[in-house]
Design an enzyme around this catalytic site. Structure first.
Site: not given
Length: 139
Positions: A87, A114, A117
């Site tokens: 992350r 983006n 994931h």
């Protein structure tokens, strides 16, 4: 320090723009290892089931449409604190807020496209990995 697994999806925009190798370099430089990987085209049903947690959110339909618009690469990553580490290297969900040196900060321009994931918790990582891979495939 906990050795964890997490799920990564290189989204259709990353595959289409041929930046999957660059993204994999970010993953590997962070110390995470890719232990399983599969290129696939998600069906509408698969995308709806995978993102079911967002079904009541206004962006759900657009997300499902985007995730079925082209090939994705699903990966299982392993390493120390893999969920939080991945992350961190992904960067903020909105690329405009993502730091340079992160995947989204360096490669993405739009919140709806983006590039990647990543599982947001260890519990979700277990669920998401099982969605795409059998345990015997994780070597």
């Amino acid at each position: 320090m906990a050795i964890e697994r997490t799920l990564s999806i290189l989204k259709p925009d990353a595959v289409k723009n041929n930046i999957t190798g660059s993204i994999n370099s970010y993953i590997e430089k962070s110390g995470l290892k890719i232990i399983a990987q599969r290129k696939m085209l998600l069906t509408k049903k698969q995308a709806e089931l995978f993102y079911e947690i967002h079904k009541d959110r206004p962006f759900f339909g657009e997300l499902v449409e985007f995730m079925t618009s082209g090939s994705v690469i699903v990966q299982v990553l392993i390493g120390e604190n893999a969920v939080s580490k991945y992350r961190q290297i992904m960067g903020a969900t909105d690329p405009k807020q993502a730091d340079k040196g992160t995947i989204r900060g360096d490669f993405a321009n739009d919140i709806s496209e983006n590039r990647v994931h990543g599982s947001d918790s260890l519990e979700n990582a277990h669920r998401e990995i099982a969605f795409f891979f059998a345990e015997c495939e994780l070597v």
